[in-house]
Design a protein around this motif. Structure first.
Motif, PDB file in Angstrom:
ATOM      1  N   ASP A  53      -0.998 -13.279 -10.750  1.00 37.62           N
ATOM      2  CA  ASP A  53      -0.500 -11.958 -10.378  1.00 37.62           C
ATOM      3  C   ASP A  53      -1.055 -11.583  -9.007  1.00 37.62           C
ATOM      4  N   ASN A  54      -0.159 -11.163  -8.113  1.00 36.67           N
ATOM      5  CA  ASN A  54      -0.617 -10.669  -6.813  1.00 36.67           C
ATOM      6  C   ASN A  54      -1.468  -9.410  -6.976  1.00 36.67           C
ATOM      7  N   ARG A  55      -2.232  -9.080  -5.961  1.00 40.51           N
ATOM      8  CA  ARG A  55      -2.964  -7.807  -5.991  1.00 40.51           C
ATOM      9  C   ARG A  55      -1.966  -6.663  -6.183  1.00 40.51           C
ATOM     10  N   ASP A  56      -2.365  -5.687  -6.969  1.00 41.26           N
ATOM     11  CA  ASP A  56      -1.544  -4.521  -7.300  1.00 41.26           C
ATOM     12  C   ASP A  56      -0.392  -4.844  -8.246  1.00 41.26           C
ATOM     13  N   ALA A  57      -0.444  -5.984  -8.918  1.00 40.24           N
ATOM     14  CA  ALA A  57       0.620  -6.327  -9.874  1.00 40.24           C
ATOM     15  C   ALA A  57       0.014  -6.984 -11.111  1.00 40.24           C
ATOM     16  N   GLY A  58       0.737  -6.859 -12.229  1.00 42.20           N
ATOM     17  CA  GLY A  58       0.301  -7.518 -13.454  1.00 42.20           C
ATOM     18  C   GLY A  58      -1.097  -7.102 -13.876  1.00 42.20           C
ATOM     19  N   LEU A  59      -1.907  -8.089 -14.238  1.00 44.98           N
ATOM     20  CA  LEU A  59      -3.262  -7.838 -14.706  1.00 44.98           C
ATOM     21  C   LEU A  59      -4.315  -8.094 -13.632  1.00 44.98           C
ATOM     22  N   THR A  60      -3.860  -8.371 -12.405  1.00 46.95           N
ATOM     23  CA  THR A  60      -4.793  -8.435 -11.278  1.00 46.95           C
ATOM     24  C   THR A  60      -5.176  -7.007 -10.906  1.00 46.95           C
ATOM     25  N   SER A  61      -6.398  -6.833 -10.448  1.00 42.44           N
ATOM     26  CA  SER A  61      -6.881  -5.481 -10.170  1.00 42.44           C
ATOM     27  C   SER A  61      -6.149  -4.845  -8.994  1.00 42.44           C
ATOM     28  N   PRO A  62      -6.073  -3.515  -8.980  1.00 41.93           N
ATOM     29  CA  PRO A  62      -5.467  -2.812  -7.845  1.00 41.93           C
ATOM     30  C   PRO A  62      -6.279  -3.048  -6.577  1.00 41.93           C
ATOM     31  N   SER A  63      -5.610  -2.936  -5.455  1.00 40.56           N
ATOM     32  CA  SER A  63      -6.305  -3.074  -4.179  1.00 40.56           C
ATOM     33  C   SER A  63      -6.990  -1.762  -3.817  1.00 40.56           C
ATOM     34  N   PRO A  64      -8.201  -1.816  -3.297  1.00 41.97           N
ATOM     35  CA  PRO A  64      -8.895  -0.579  -2.928  1.00 41.97           C
ATOM     36  C   PRO A  64      -8.353   0.063  -1.660  1.00 41.97           C
ATOM     37  N   GLN A  65      -7.530  -0.670  -0.894  1.00 41.93           N
ATOM     38  CA  GLN A  65      -7.013  -0.144   0.365  1.00 41.93           C
ATOM     39  C   GLN A  65      -5.728  -0.881   0.746  1.00 41.93           C
ATOM     40  N   PRO A  66      -4.965  -0.360   1.719  1.00 36.71           N
ATOM     41  CA  PRO A  66      -3.755  -1.056   2.170  1.00 36.71           C
ATOM     42  C   PRO A  66      -4.077  -2.454   2.705  1.00 36.71           C
ATOM     43  N   TYR A  67      -3.065  -3.302   2.747  1.00 34.23           N
ATOM     44  CA  TYR A  67      -3.260  -4.700   3.125  1.00 34.23           C
ATOM     45  C   TYR A  67      -1.970  -5.243   3.726  1.00 34.23           C
ATOM     46  N   SER A  68      -2.045  -6.458   4.221  1.00 33.48           N
ATOM     47  CA  SER A  68      -0.888  -7.133   4.803  1.00 33.48           C
ATOM     48  C   SER A  68      -0.558  -8.376   3.974  1.00 33.48           C
ATOM     49  N   LEU A  69       0.582  -8.992   4.271  1.00 36.81           N
ATOM     50  CA  LEU A  69       0.921 -10.236   3.580  1.00 36.81           C
ATOM     51  C   LEU A  69      -0.009 -11.371   3.995  1.00 36.81           C
ATOM     52  N   VAL A  70      -0.572 -11.280   5.195  1.00 37.46           N
ATOM     53  CA  VAL A  70      -1.564 -12.284   5.603  1.00 37.46           C
ATOM     54  C   VAL A  70      -2.773 -12.223   4.672  1.00 37.46           C
ATOM     55  N   GLU A  71      -3.192 -11.017   4.328  1.00 33.29           N
ATOM     56  CA  GLU A  71      -4.307 -10.869   3.391  1.00 33.29           C
ATOM     57  C   GLU A  71      -3.929 -11.356   1.992  1.00 33.29           C
ATOM     58  N   MET A  72      -2.666 -11.198   1.621  1.00 35.28           N
ATOM     59  CA  MET A  72      -2.219 -11.739   0.332  1.00 35.28           C
ATOM     60  C   MET A  72      -2.199 -13.271   0.377  1.00 35.28           C
ATOM     61  N   ALA A  73      -1.903 -13.835   1.539  1.00 39.54           N
ATOM     62  CA  ALA A  73      -2.021 -15.289   1.703  1.00 39.54           C
ATOM     63  C   ALA A  73      -3.479 -15.723   1.597  1.00 39.54           C
ATOM     64  N   ASP A  74      -4.387 -14.875   2.101  1.00 38.66           N
ATOM     65  CA  ASP A  74      -5.820 -15.147   1.949  1.00 38.66           C
ATOM     66  C   ASP A  74      -6.207 -15.154   0.467  1.00 38.66           C
ATOM     67  N   ASP A  75      -5.637 -14.220  -0.310  1.00 35.75           N
ATOM     68  CA  ASP A  75      -5.879 -14.210  -1.761  1.00 35.75           C
ATOM     69  C   ASP A  75      -5.478 -15.544  -2.372  1.00 35.75           C
ATOM     70  N   THR A  76      -4.313 -16.023  -1.945  1.00 37.54           N
ATOM     71  CA  THR A  76      -3.769 -17.277  -2.475  1.00 37.54           C
ATOM     72  C   THR A  76      -4.686 -18.453  -2.142  1.00 37.54           C
ATOM     73  N   ALA A  77      -5.120 -18.520  -0.909  1.00 41.50           N
ATOM     74  CA  ALA A  77      -6.039 -19.584  -0.509  1.00 41.50           C
ATOM     75  C   ALA A  77      -7.363 -19.469  -1.254  1.00 41.50           C
ATOM     76  N   GLY A  78      -7.831 -18.241  -1.437  1.00 40.24           N
ATOM     77  CA  GLY A  78      -9.075 -18.030  -2.178  1.00 40.24           C
ATOM     78  C   GLY A  78      -8.962 -18.464  -3.627  1.00 40.24           C
TER      79      GLY A  78
END
Length: 251
Positions: A53-78
């Motif tokens: 689940d991406n951040r802010d979706a499903g059972l993944t935790s909400p994001s504490p602040q706004p973000y970009s798709l680059v940061e979501m790609a960072d989530d994926t790599a992490g």
């Protein structure tokens, strides 16, 4: 529920099947359940699926602040790093396909082959269709053709009853929408070096086919597949056809 902490969020994920890793990135608002049981079961016969689940979706935790798709790609790599997976095939649909583009550009060493489903380059050169169904929860018409809805109405009603409660809402949805709105890879698509498969439905009202045509012309080593009589949710409505295309491409 299985979670792993990546940066500032706890990512909910699921491993299914065995074989070469295939990371699946879901689109705007949706959770890992929205891939559908049939599609993932077919792919899991040949690959180790990494669903999350991406951040802010499903059972993944909400994001504490706004973000970009680059940061979501960072989530994926992490997530890959946290699972000790050095390299994987990546399949992203819709906003997930946009995230996959940023992943391919920023983390080429972690990427084997790339699959982009019903997605876009963003910016002024892309054509966004009607995604109001995500906001007003009219998902049947957003995702499927009228013919498919007519012949599978009860099945789809049952499916959405399970998946919709996990979709992004309110502030979480707004953060995802803002991240998607800022997406623009048009000038850097030629830097993607991964062998790429682009898939779209010919009746997609959310992200029209013209966006996939553009991606196919800008990514140097790309092949385009147009699915007949399919809309934005082709991975569900055309599960076996899409799974066969992916298996053939990843061979």
């Amino acid at each position: 529920m299985t979670q792993i902490t990546i940066s500032d969020i706890d990512i909910n994920y699921k491993i299914k099947g065995s074989g070469k890793p295939l990371l699946m990135i879901m689109g705007l608002s949706f959770s890992l359940l929205d891939w559908g049981k049939k599609f993932t079961e077919v792919l899991a016969k040949n690959y180790q699926l990494i669903l999350f689940d991406n951040r802010d979706a499903g059972l993944t935790s909400p994001s504490p602040q706004p973000y970009s798709l680059v940061e979501m790609a960072d989530d994926t790599a992490g997530l890959l790093d946290g699972l000790n997976i050095p390299k994987a095939h990546v399949f992203g649909v819709s906003m997930g396909g946009a995230i996959a583009q940023h992943f391919a550009l920023k983390y080429p060493d972690k990427l084997d082959k790339l699959i982009l489903g019903c997605t876009m380059a963003g910016g002024k050169c892309s054509q966004m269709g009607d995604i109001s169904g995500v906001i007003n929860v009219n998902l049947l018409d957003l995702l499927f053709t009228s013919t498919f809805i007519h012949s599978h109405r009860q099945e789809l009603t049952d499916f959405l009853a399970k998946t919709t409660p996990l979709h992004s809402r309110d502030a979480a949805l707004q953060r995802q929408l803002q991240a998607f709105a800022s997406h623009d890879t048009y000038d850097t698509l030629s830097d993607i070096r991964a062998t790429t498969l682009i898939i779209t439905g010919d009746k997609d009202i959310a992200i029209p086919r013209s966006n996939s045509d553009l991606l196919a012309t800008k990514i140097s080593n790309a092949k385009l597949e147009i699915i007949a009589d399919a809309s934005h949710g082709f991975a569900y409505s055309n599960a076996e056809i899409i799974a066969d295309l992916i298996r053939l491409f990843l061979k």
